[in-house]
Design a protein around this motif. Sequence first.
Motif, PDB file in Angstrom:
ATOM      1  N   LEU A   1       0.836  -1.084   0.016  1.00 46.13           N
ATOM      2  CA  LEU A   1      -0.016   0.025   0.219  1.00 46.13           C
ATOM      3  C   LEU A   1       0.688   1.246   0.002  1.00 46.13           C
ATOM      4  O   LEU A   1       0.672   2.246  -0.841  1.00 46.13           O
TER       5      LEU A   1
ATOM      6  N   ASN B   1       3.892   0.527  -3.572  1.00 49.48           N
ATOM      7  CA  ASN B   1       3.163   0.508  -4.775  1.00 49.48           C
ATOM      8  C   ASN B   1       2.071   1.187  -4.995  1.00 49.48           C
ATOM      9  O   ASN B   1       1.642   1.478  -6.353  1.00 49.48           O
ATOM     10  N   VAL B   2       1.252   1.466  -4.077  1.00 45.99           N
ATOM     11  CA  VAL B   2       0.015   1.807  -4.414  1.00 45.99           C
ATOM     12  C   VAL B   2      -0.038   3.617  -4.272  1.00 45.99           C
ATOM     13  O   VAL B   2      -0.172   4.411  -5.008  1.00 45.99           O
ATOM     14  N   ASP B   3       0.484   3.910  -2.848  1.00 43.64           N
ATOM     15  CA  ASP B   3       0.573   5.356  -2.635  1.00 43.64           C
ATOM     16  C   ASP B   3       1.591   6.174  -3.458  1.00 43.64           C
ATOM     17  O   ASP B   3       1.548   7.156  -3.774  1.00 43.64           O
TER      18      ASP B   3
ATOM     19  N   ARG C   1       0.248   6.948  -6.927  1.00 42.97           N
ATOM     20  CA  ARG C   1      -0.542   8.025  -6.713  1.00 42.97           C
ATOM     21  C   ARG C   1       0.396   9.344  -6.744  1.00 42.97           C
ATOM     22  O   ARG C   1       0.131  10.245  -7.483  1.00 42.97           O
TER      23      ARG C   1
ATOM     24  N   GLY D   1      -1.724  -4.760  -5.885  1.00 45.57           N
ATOM     25  CA  GLY D   1      -1.205  -3.487  -6.045  1.00 45.57           C
ATOM     26  C   GLY D   1      -1.038  -3.000  -7.502  1.00 45.57           C
ATOM     27  O   GLY D   1      -1.231  -1.714  -7.846  1.00 45.57           O
TER      28      GLY D   1
ATOM     29  N   VAL E   1      -4.450  -1.887  -8.792  1.00 45.48           N
ATOM     30  CA  VAL E   1      -4.757  -0.486  -8.642  1.00 45.48           C
ATOM     31  C   VAL E   1      -3.955   0.202  -9.210  1.00 45.48           C
ATOM     32  O   VAL E   1      -4.236   1.493  -9.619  1.00 45.48           O
ATOM     33  N   LEU E   2      -2.651   0.133  -9.806  1.00 45.34           N
ATOM     34  CA  LEU E   2      -1.788   1.134 -10.370  1.00 45.34           C
ATOM     35  C   LEU E   2      -2.598   1.360 -11.723  1.00 45.34           C
ATOM     36  O   LEU E   2      -2.731   2.587 -12.173  1.00 45.34           O
TER      37      LEU E   2
END
Length: 263
Positions: free
Chosen positions: A84, A87-89, A92, A139, A142-143
């Motif tokens: 999270l 890789n996710v935040d 973003r 992840g 989500v990307l």
Amino acid sequence: MGCVLITGASGRIGGYLRTRLREPGRTLRLLDTAPAEAAAAGEDVEIMTGSVTDAAVLAEACAEADAVIHLAGHPREHTWREILTVNVDGTRTVLEAARRCGVPRVILASSGHVVGFRENEGILPADSSPRPDTYYGFGKAVLESLGSLYHSRFGMDVICVRIGACFPDVGNAHGMQLWLSPDDAGRLFEACLTAPEPGYRIVWGVSANTRGRCSPREAAELGYRAADDSERFAGTVPADDDSASAYLGGTLFVTTELGVPMR
């Protein structure tokens, strides 16, 4: 394409692209938490050190860039918190910095693990809906969704590359299906950089593998012409290699943050 920012530039794929995306008049801006090697003679690079989780670093890195290739992140399964956070935040943060700096194109390194639990039958379209096999695959799903959002809401060109297995050789039977040679990686990312008005795309990052299970059509529409085939390694894979399972992700035994095995 005057200035291209590459995040995660000190990683394996970043190293492949550094030598293969050199073009007259193009500057490669190399960002990683580990400093990249100093520029070689005649090499037009800018080296930056920092994390994709740091908004201030990304604001500086994206300034006056013409495109971003986002490779940074944990390259394999990790804890839920780390996936999270990085890789996710981190993705973003990259997209938001690119938007604020007016970068028109972002290329996101996705993965075949987004669809790792798809049955390994037939040819799988590049935009098949997610069936992740790991937190890592989640992840990357989500990307891709973040890339879609930033294209649709802000008009950025975003290309998500579902990279199969990018190594100098295949390693095992699973790699025969998903191999992306380093040279073809250079060809693919060059096509992603130069394709006119791509909008939002998901493409497979694979070579022209005889035993491939991934659709080549979507990447070909961007101008990618793969030149390599994993069949050259057929004689090196043991006959009893069972790494190519019923699922596209292969035979997986990864570990959650609680230490519980999961397929």
